[in-house]
Design a protein around this motif. Structure first.
Motif, short mmCIF file in Angstrom:
data_model
loop_
_atom_site.label_atom_id
_atom_site.label_comp_id
_atom_site.label_asym_id
_atom_site.label_seq_id
_atom_site.Cartn_x
_atom_site.Cartn_y
_atom_site.Cartn_z
N THR A 41 0.83 -1.21 0.00
CA THR A 41 0.00 0.00 0.00
C THR A 41 0.86 1.25 0.00
OG1 THR A 41 -0.12 0.01 2.43
CG2 THR A 41 -1.85 -1.19 1.21
N GLU B 252 0.16 7.02 3.86
CA GLU B 252 -0.95 7.96 4.01
C GLU B 252 -0.56 9.37 3.60
OE1 GLU B 252 -2.70 7.85 7.84
OE2 GLU B 252 -3.02 5.68 7.85
N LYS C 136 1.16 11.89 1.32
CA LYS C 136 1.57 11.89 -0.08
C LYS C 136 3.05 12.22 -0.25
CE LYS C 136 -2.40 10.85 -1.81
NZ LYS C 136 -2.59 9.54 -2.47
N SER D 87 5.15 9.27 -0.51
CA SER D 87 4.89 8.33 -1.60
C SER D 87 6.07 8.20 -2.55
CB SER D 87 3.64 8.76 -2.38
OG SER D 87 3.83 10.05 -2.96
#
Length: 250
Positions: A161, A164, A166, A169
């Motif tokens: 996943t 949370e 960004k 990421s």
């Protein structure tokens, strides 16, 4: 500590060879393993006896210690055992190379050879090399830890996943973020254990510096961490450990 350093390096070099052999499905039989282990211990003991050839005073973090004079006949037996077992190991590896079509677990063989000879037997060829060897040993160790911990994090249900936040990421999926966190925490604990806490204790705790020098707590911390992790590794990194089998050999 110097005595256990050699034992630890032997076990790690042998362990790296076994891991590479398992990953490449080029297994060693029990007789070959005994040859490798006997050679490792023989080289280690000879190298250690070399450092105790004469009585001499040395220092470690400001504290004096003494080597002792090992009897010459003991050293002669040790050098014979080291030379004979080295020859036997070379013959065994050559025979395996021929038997398996000119292939060996080469990375593991290199790890085994450098651990025994470059890091133990010839470690005192230069004072600078004596300082570099522990860093190379740590890098070799980190290759195992990196593989193990990465596989642990990949096995978690949310490993793939996205984070949370960004901004995180860019690091990729969650398992990479957790591995990064593992590295950061390990680095912080290393700095605290090896340097900051011992230095702070040396400043804050009164003791007789004329007797024990100015680095008593550095001496205590380094000896404890090193010797403790030698025995910890001997228990933790075993194929019989179910977690090691699951996360290292995959």
């Amino acid at each position: 500590m110097a005595f256990f350093v050699g034992w630890h390096y032997v076990k790690q070099g042998y362990g790296m060879l076994m891991v590479d052999a398992v990953l490449k499905r080029k297994f060693f039989n029990e007789q070959d393993k005994k040859v490798l282990l006997f050679n490792g211990y023989a080289v280690w003991l000879f190298a250690w006896l070399q450092t105790n050839a004469v009585i001499t005073e040395r220092q470690y973090w400001g504290l004096d210690y003494y080597t002792f004079a090992a009897p010459s006949w003991v050293t002669n037996i040790a050098v014979f055992a080291a030379a004979a077992s080295t020859a036997a190991t070379a013959v065994m590896l050559i025979n395996r190379w021929r038997k398996h079509g000119g292939t060996l677990p080469y990375n593991g063989v290199v790890a085994y050879v450098v651990s025994l000879y470059a890091w133990i037997l010839f470690v005192r060829i230069n004072p600078l090399w004596l300082l570099v060897v522990p860093a190379l040993h740590s890098l070799q160790y980190l290759a195992v830890v990196w593989r193990y911990q990465t596989n642990v994090e990949r096995d978690r249900s949310d490993a793939a996943t996205e984070p949370e936040f960004k901004v995180l990421s860019i690091l990729g999926p969650m398992y990479r973020l957790r591995v990064l966190g593992f590295i950061i925490v390990g680095g912080i604990l290393g700095i605290l254990g090896f340097w900051l806490v011992p230095i702070a204790l040396s400043v804050l705790v009164p003791y007789n510096k004329e007797v024990f020098g100015s680095s008593l707590f550095l001496f205590i911390a380094w000896i404890f961490i090193n010797v403790h992790h030698y025995f910890l590794d001997n228990v933790m990194w075993r194929r019989g450990n179910p977690e090691v089998s699951k996360y290292l050999f995959r």
